[in-house]
Structure formats: structure tokens, C-alpha cells
Design an enzyme around this catalytic site. Structure first.
Site, PDB file in Angstrom:
ATOM      1  N   ARG A  41     -17.114   5.804   8.252  1.00  0.00           N
ATOM      2  CA  ARG A  41     -16.809   4.511   8.875  1.00  0.00           C
ATOM      3  C   ARG A  41     -17.091   4.602  10.380  1.00  0.00           C
ATOM      4  NH1 ARG A  41     -10.982   2.979   6.014  1.00  0.00           N
ATOM      5  NH2 ARG A  41     -11.760   2.898   3.886  1.00  0.00           N
ATOM      6  N   LYS A  46      -7.860  -0.536  -9.538  1.00  0.00           N
ATOM      7  CA  LYS A  46      -8.539  -1.261  -8.445  1.00  0.00           C
ATOM      8  C   LYS A  46      -9.768  -0.481  -7.995  1.00  0.00           C
ATOM      9  CE  LYS A  46      -7.545  -3.123  -3.801  1.00  0.00           C
ATOM     10  NZ  LYS A  46      -8.092  -2.187  -2.819  1.00  0.00           N
ATOM     11  N   ASP A  70     -11.375  -8.880  -5.562  1.00  0.00           N
ATOM     12  CA  ASP A  70     -11.294  -9.007  -4.105  1.00  0.00           C
ATOM     13  C   ASP A  70     -12.574  -8.514  -3.464  1.00  0.00           C
ATOM     14  OD1 ASP A  70     -11.251  -6.231  -3.274  1.00  0.00           O
ATOM     15  OD2 ASP A  70      -9.061  -6.173  -3.346  1.00  0.00           O
ATOM     16  N   THR A  90      -5.573   2.607  -7.010  1.00  0.00           N
ATOM     17  CA  THR A  90      -6.873   2.474  -6.334  1.00  0.00           C
ATOM     18  C   THR A  90      -7.723   3.705  -6.609  1.00  0.00           C
ATOM     19  OG1 THR A  90      -5.886   1.084  -4.660  1.00  0.00           O
ATOM     20  CG2 THR A  90      -7.968   2.131  -4.085  1.00  0.00           C
ATOM     21  N   GLY A 121      -7.611  -9.655   1.717  1.00  0.00           N
ATOM     22  CA  GLY A 121      -7.231  -8.558   2.602  1.00  0.00           C
ATOM     23  C   GLY A 121      -7.246  -8.961   4.067  1.00  0.00           C
ATOM     24  N   ARG A 122      -8.387  -8.743   4.733  1.00  0.00           N
ATOM     25  CA  ARG A 122      -8.427  -8.873   6.192  1.00  0.00           C
ATOM     26  C   ARG A 122      -7.875 -10.188   6.756  1.00  0.00           C
ATOM     27  NH1 ARG A 122     -13.161  -6.294   4.708  1.00  0.00           N
ATOM     28  NH2 ARG A 122     -13.622  -4.250   5.624  1.00  0.00           N
ATOM     29  N   GLY A 177     -14.266  -9.875   0.355  1.00  0.00           N
ATOM     30  CA  GLY A 177     -15.076 -10.926   0.978  1.00  0.00           C
ATOM     31  C   GLY A 177     -14.478 -12.315   0.914  1.00  0.00           C
ATOM     32  N   VAL A 178     -13.315 -12.469   0.283  1.00  0.00           N
ATOM     33  CA  VAL A 178     -12.740 -13.819   0.167  1.00  0.00           C
ATOM     34  C   VAL A 178     -12.221 -14.274   1.534  1.00  0.00           C
ATOM     35  CG1 VAL A 178     -10.837 -15.152  -0.832  1.00  0.00           C
ATOM     36  CG2 VAL A 178     -12.125 -13.526  -2.253  1.00  0.00           C
ATOM     37  N   ARG A 179     -12.719 -15.402   1.998  1.00  0.00           N
ATOM     38  CA  ARG A 179     -12.324 -15.928   3.310  1.00  0.00           C
ATOM     39  C   ARG A 179     -11.892 -17.384   3.268  1.00  0.00           C
ATOM     40  NH1 ARG A 179     -12.272 -11.473   3.580  1.00  0.00           N
ATOM     41  NH2 ARG A 179     -13.359  -9.978   4.889  1.00  0.00           N
ATOM     42  N   TYR A 189      -2.046   5.297  -4.056  1.00  0.00           N
ATOM     43  CA  TYR A 189      -3.043   6.332  -3.810  1.00  0.00           C
ATOM     44  C   TYR A 189      -2.472   7.548  -4.492  1.00  0.00           C
ATOM     45  CZ  TYR A 189      -6.139   3.826  -0.717  1.00  0.00           C
ATOM     46  OH  TYR A 189      -7.069   2.959  -0.234  1.00  0.00           O
ATOM     47  N   SER A 227       0.833  -1.214   0.000  1.00  0.00           N
ATOM     48  CA  SER A 227       0.000   0.000   0.000  1.00  0.00           C
ATOM     49  C   SER A 227       0.861   1.254   0.000  1.00  0.00           C
ATOM     50  CB  SER A 227      -0.876  -0.020   1.251  1.00  0.00           C
ATOM     51  OG  SER A 227      -1.426   1.253   1.480  1.00  0.00           O
ATOM     52  N   HIS A 264     -13.438  -2.522  -2.124  1.00  0.00           N
ATOM     53  CA  HIS A 264     -12.562  -2.154  -1.012  1.00  0.00           C
ATOM     54  C   HIS A 264     -12.968  -2.919   0.261  1.00  0.00           C
ATOM     55  CE1 HIS A 264      -9.474   1.111  -0.403  1.00  0.00           C
ATOM     56  NE2 HIS A 264      -9.658   0.784   0.858  1.00  0.00           N
TER      57      HIS A 264
HETATM   58  C1  LIG Z   1      -7.332  -2.196   7.192  1.00  0.00           C
HETATM   59  C2  LIG Z   1      -7.436  -2.092   5.704  1.00  0.00           C
HETATM   60  C3  LIG Z   1      -6.640  -1.175   5.040  1.00  0.00           C
HETATM   61  C4  LIG Z   1      -6.696  -1.100   3.648  1.00  0.00           C
HETATM   62  N1  LIG Z   1      -5.833  -0.269   3.009  1.00  0.00           N
HETATM   63  C5  LIG Z   1      -5.849  -0.233   1.667  1.00  0.00           C
HETATM   64  C6  LIG Z   1      -4.906   0.556   0.987  1.00  0.00           C
HETATM   65  O1  LIG Z   1      -4.052   1.196   1.586  1.00  0.00           O
HETATM   66  N2  LIG Z   1      -4.985   0.589  -0.365  1.00  0.00           N
HETATM   67  C7  LIG Z   1      -5.930  -0.114  -1.061  1.00  0.00           C
HETATM   68  O2  LIG Z   1      -5.974  -0.046  -2.285  1.00  0.00           O
HETATM   69  N3  LIG Z   1      -6.816  -0.891  -0.427  1.00  0.00           N
HETATM   70  C8  LIG Z   1      -6.783  -0.980   0.909  1.00  0.00           C
HETATM   71  N4  LIG Z   1      -7.651  -1.805   1.551  1.00  0.00           N
HETATM   72  C9  LIG Z   1      -8.588  -2.618   0.769  1.00  0.00           C
HETATM   73  C10 LIG Z   1      -7.944  -3.963   0.376  1.00  0.00           C
HETATM   74  O3  LIG Z   1      -6.943  -3.782  -0.569  1.00  0.00           O
HETATM   75  C11 LIG Z   1      -8.971  -4.914  -0.236  1.00  0.00           C
HETATM   76  O4  LIG Z   1      -9.638  -4.285  -1.297  1.00  0.00           O
HETATM   77  C12 LIG Z   1      -9.995  -5.424   0.773  1.00  0.00           C
HETATM   78  O5  LIG Z   1      -9.419  -5.638   2.029  1.00  0.00           O
HETATM   79  C13 LIG Z   1     -10.569  -6.729   0.247  1.00  0.00           C
HETATM   80  O6  LIG Z   1     -11.585  -7.181   1.068  1.00  0.00           O
HETATM   81  P1  LIG Z   1     -11.383  -8.270   2.230  1.00  0.00           P
HETATM   82  O7  LIG Z   1     -10.736  -7.565   3.362  1.00  0.00           O
HETATM   83  O8  LIG Z   1     -12.778  -8.669   2.490  1.00  0.00           O
HETATM   84  O9  LIG Z   1     -10.516  -9.392   1.677  1.00  0.00           O
HETATM   85  C14 LIG Z   1      -7.605  -1.909   2.930  1.00  0.00           C
HETATM   86  C15 LIG Z   1      -8.400  -2.839   3.609  1.00  0.00           C
HETATM   87  C16 LIG Z   1      -8.308  -2.941   4.982  1.00  0.00           C
HETATM   88  C17 LIG Z   1      -9.144  -3.980   5.672  1.00  0.00           C
HETATM   89  C1  LIG Z   2      -6.223   9.252   5.110  1.00  0.00           C
HETATM   90  C2  LIG Z   2      -5.546   8.009   4.597  1.00  0.00           C
HETATM   91  C3  LIG Z   2      -6.509   6.944   4.290  1.00  0.00           C
HETATM   92  C4  LIG Z   2      -5.829   5.655   3.856  1.00  0.00           C
HETATM   93  C5  LIG Z   2      -6.852   4.647   3.634  1.00  0.00           C
HETATM   94  C6  LIG Z   2      -6.356   3.279   3.805  1.00  0.00           C
HETATM   95  C7  LIG Z   2      -7.421   2.394   3.300  1.00  0.00           C
HETATM   96  O1  LIG Z   2      -7.478   2.156   2.125  1.00  0.00           O
HETATM   97  C8  LIG Z   2      -8.444   1.851   4.162  1.00  0.00           C
HETATM   98  O2  LIG Z   2      -8.424   2.074   5.377  1.00  0.00           O
HETATM   99  O3  LIG Z   2      -9.355   1.173   3.647  1.00  0.00           O
END
Ligand SMILES: Cc1cc2nc3c(=O)[nH]c(=O)nc-3n(C[C@H](O)[C@H](O)[C@H](O)COP(=O)(O)O)c2cc1C
Ligand SMILES: CCCCCCC(=O)C(=O)O
Length: 392
Positions: free
Chosen positions: A190, A263, A318, A181, A341-342, A320-322, A155, A131, A287
Site C-alpha cells: 500500500r 468476506k 461491498d 475476512t 466502508g470509506r 466502491g459503493v458511494r 481476522y 472489526s 476489500h
Molecule cells: C481504513 C479501512 C480499514 C479496514 N479495515 C478492515 C478490517 O479491519 N476488517 C475487514 O474485514 N475489512 C476492513 N476494511 C475493508 C472494508 O470492510 C470494506 O471491505 C471496504 O472498505 C469496502 O470498500 P469501500 O471502502 O469502497 O466501501 C477496511 C477498509 C478501510 C478503508
Molecule cells: C496489521 C493489521 C492489519 C489490519 C488491517 C486492517 C484492514 O483491514 C485494512 O487496513 O484494510
């Protein structure tokens, strides 16, 4: 181009063999249990940030139900003795159709942060997408990964000098694919973060690429350590630019030689515009439900995007994939590979690098077994005919 096939399902036997010696896995193999465990061990602030989503969480729930609603229709007697999960993605031979999604501020989950996750990905041969909002500068993460496959998520900074500098640094550090993204020009509403007034960036966490950047620092009146609040304010104004439009993509094409993937694409017309703009791929993603509350589920958007551009762009997925069967379903809907992701972030929080490795190995062992038990020896033979839509 092809990688040596790995035997992902061997992880299952490894676990049983360890069990005969009295050892059980340190983390659950049902990855849906990780969030609760992480919250118990790490507390509500960081885990709330990771687990949270936009609004009342309806998009995150829709992501899950769109995957769960689709059911696999297994086939039998198809010789699945030898299997190979490897795929080609954007000209790269990957051992499996999986990458770690870009996730910012990993240091809130574990002190080894991005380097631990990146090493885990490298060890399994899975691409790590770093990221822009990482807690570790991109050069340090690259060094931790050796020659392993790494992609950089942008970003798109408001200041073109900072954008140019990020692209130059990422290219020089060996990041081979640019993931831009587009769904976060503003941070969404949020409630979990708002209720705790928790946003790590405001404490200068997740800003390492910016604070280490010469073009970013040139915009500061004083060095970061002398006036960190001013640096954070500069970051907040710089981080994204909601005024960007499609013609702006020419800037990225001009300054990045490798593949570019957009993305956060959910509409087939946006995917078509990505083709017109000379992009190489899209990630169908909302996201993880963190941006538009009430959004279409990513898995429901996937078939339309694949139909519109699947023959011209690499379509990734991406949100929701678990589980391994979720990956199977995304492939059946037309994705070339998925990002997760998570789950890996919880693995990181609970056990550092081994925790991330655990998540990758569980996902791919389960995918391998799902493939075999559904009558497939490779991802290439999976298609829409393998799915049915069950009730509710
Ligand atoms: C804590 C957190 C931070 C994230 N930060 C970014 C990021 O910096 N850049 C980005 O493109 N997506 C970010 N995402 C989105 C992930 O790339 C991804 O799209 C998403 O987590 C996929 O869903 P999932 O968590 O259900 O697998 C973030 C997601 C989470 C949970
Ligand atoms: C102000 C910075 C925001 C970064 C966001 C990170 C992200 O993609 C997320 O939390 O989701």
C-alpha cells in the site's frame, strides 16, 4: 420478522425544511466529496490510510468504473407511492439492505471511534460490523449499542486459543453474525502508507481486542503496559495466518453457533466451497481495492458468485459503493444487501456520530428515491433486467 417501514426519502424534505429556516447540511449530500474534505481537515496520515488502496489504486478505480459502467433502465407508471426498503438477511429483519462494513482503527479518524459509528448504525437500525482490529474492545462497543444488530468481523488469529476466546467474547457480547475476512492473510503493498511509513497498529492503535484478551495476554512475558512493543510484536505475529485452508473452517463452525459469512470471495468456485463448508453467506468484496492490485472489480465478480450459489447462500456485496444508485445496482446484480466502508469513515472523521448518521441517511434516501424513480416499491422486485451496460 418484518420491521416497520421507514420513510428514508423524508430526509430530503427535512433538509429543504431546515433550509427554509436558514440551515444547510453540515456535510455534503454528495458523499463522493467527503474524502477531500476529510483530507483537508484531518491531514494526510489518517486519511491516507483510509483512502489508500493496493498498488497504484487500479482495483479501487475498477470498483468504481464497474458500478458506473452499469446503468439503470428506469420503468414508469408502476405505483411507487408506498415503498418499503426492508429486507431479510441471515434471518434478521433489516430496515434497508445496508450494513456498515468492518473498518479497523477508527480512533485515527475520531476520538469516539467505533462507539460513535456503532451508535449511529444502531439509531438507524443498520447492522454495525465491528472489526477485529478496532480501537475499542468489543464489549464496550456492544454496550454502546444496546440491543441493536451487531456482527463481529474476525481476522482469524494464528493462535487457536485467541481465536476461541474472540469467538466466545463476541458471542457473549451479543454479536449475532460472524464475518470472517479471508482476503487479508497479509497486508498488501500500500504505497500511500509506505510512503508516509504510517501504520497505526505498530503504535498499539487498533489492537484493543487483542490487548484486552486473556488468551492473547497469556502469551506475553510482561503485561502490555510494561512492554507495549513486545505486545505489538505479538499482535503482528498473531493477527492473521496465511497457512489456513478450507478444512480449517470446521473450527469456526464448531465454535460459533450463529451464521458465518466469508468476506472477500470473488471466484464462483470459492463460493461453492463456502457452501460445502457449511457457511451461511459470502461478501463479494475485494476489500475496497486495498488488497490485490489489479484484481477483478467486485461488481464484475458479483453476477458469477450469485449464479453459482445465490440460491444456497446469502450473497452480500461491498467495494466502491458511494451512492444510493450504487446500492440499487448491487441489488440488481443479485446482492441481498451491501456493506459500505470509506464513506461512513469520512463521515465519522468529519462530524463523529452525526457524520455517520448523515452518510447512512443520504445513502438510504437516495436509494429510496432511485427505487421509486426506477419503478420499484421494494428491493425484492429489482433484478438484472433493470440494468444495461453503457459504454466505458
Ligand atoms: C481504513 C479501512 C480499514 C479496514 N479495515 C478492515 C478490517 O479491519 N476488517 C475487514 O474485514 N475489512 C476492513 N476494511 C475493508 C472494508 O470492510 C470494506 O471491505 C471496504 O472498505 C469496502 O470498500 P469501500 O471502502 O469502497 O466501501 C477496511 C477498509 C478501510 C478503508
Ligand atoms: C496489521 C493489521 C492489519 C489490519 C488491517 C486492517 C484492514 O483491514 C485494512 O487496513 O484494510
Amino acid at each position: 420478522m418484518r420491521t416497520v417501514a421507514r420513510h428514508w426519502a423524508d430526509f430530503q424534505y427535512e433538509i429543504y425544511l431546515n433550509g427554509m429556516a436558514g440551515a444547510v447540511p453540515r456535510l455534503p449530500t454528495d458523499l463522493t466529496r467527503l474524502e477531500e474534505l476529510a483530507e483537508q481537515r484531518l491531514g494526510p496520515g489518517p486519511v491516507g490510510y483510509v483512502a489508500g488502496s493496493a498498488g497504484s489504486g487500479s482495483t479501487a478505480r475498477a470498483n468504481r468504473s464497474a458500478l458506473e459502467r452499469r446503468r439503470i433502465v428506469p420503468r414508469v407508471l408502476r405505483d411507487v407511492h408506498e415503498r418499503d426498503l426492508s429486507v431479510e438477511v441471515l434471518g434478521r429483519a433489516l430496515p434497508a439492505p445496508l450494513a456498515l462494513a468492518p473498518v479497523g482503527v477508527l480512533s485515527i479518524m475520531h476520538p469516539d471511534a467505533e462507539c460513535a459509528a456503532a451508535r449511529a448504525a444502531a439509531g438507524q437500525g443498520v447492522p454495525f460490523v465491528l472489526s477485529s482490529a478496532s480501537s475499542t474492545p468489543m464489549e464496550q462497543v456492544a454496550e454502546a449499542m444496546g440491543d441493536a444488530e451487531r456482527w463481529f468481523q474476525l481476522y482469524w488469529p494464528r493462535d487457536p486459543e485467541v481465536a476461541r476466546s474472540f469467538l466466545n467474547r463476541a458471542e457473549a457480547a451479543g454479536f449475532g453474525v460472524l464475518v470472517v475476512t479471508l482476503d487479508t492473510p497479509l497486508l498488501a503493498w500500500r504505497p500511500r502508507d509506505l510512503d508516509q511509513a504510517y501504520l497505526p497498529f505498530l503504535h498499539g492503535v487498533g489492537t484493543a481486542n487483542y490487548f484486552s484478551d486473556p488468551a492473547f495476554r497469556a502469551g506475553l512475558a510482561k503485561p502490555v503496559h510494561e512492554d507495549p512493543n513486545a505486545a505489538v510484536t505479538h499482535f503482528v505475529g498473531m493477527f492473521a495466518d496465511p497457512s489456513k485452508t478450507w478444512p480449517d473452517l470446521a473450527f469456526l463452525r464448531e465454535h460459533w453457533d450463529g451464521p458465518i459469512v466469508l468476506k472477500g470471495v470473488l471466484h464462483p468456485d470459492d463460493a461453492r466451497r463456502a457452501v460445502e463448508a457449511g457457511m451461511d453467506g459470502v461478501v463479494v468484496s475485494n476489500h475496497g481495492g486495498r488488497q490485490v492490485a489489479g484484481s477483478v472489480a467486485a461488481a464484475d465478480a458479483l453476477p458469477g458468485v450469485v449464479e453459482a450459489v445465490g440460491d444456497r447462500l446469502t450473497v452480500l456485496f461491498d467495494s466502491g459503493v458511494r451512492t444510493g444508485d450504487d446500492i440499487f445496482k448491487a441489488l440488481a446484480l443479485g446482492a441481498r444487501a451491501v456493506l459500505v466502508g470509506r464513506p461512513y469513515v469520512y463521515g465519522l472523521g468529519l462530524d463523529g456520530r452525526p457524520g455517520v448518521e448523515h452518510v447512512i441517511r443520504c445513502l438510504l434516501a437516495e436509494l429510496d428515491l432511485t427505487l421509486a424513480l426506477s419503478g420499484h416499491a421494494t428491493p425484492g422486485t429489482i433484478g438484472p433486467a433493470d440494468l444495461t451496460e453503457g459504454p466505458g
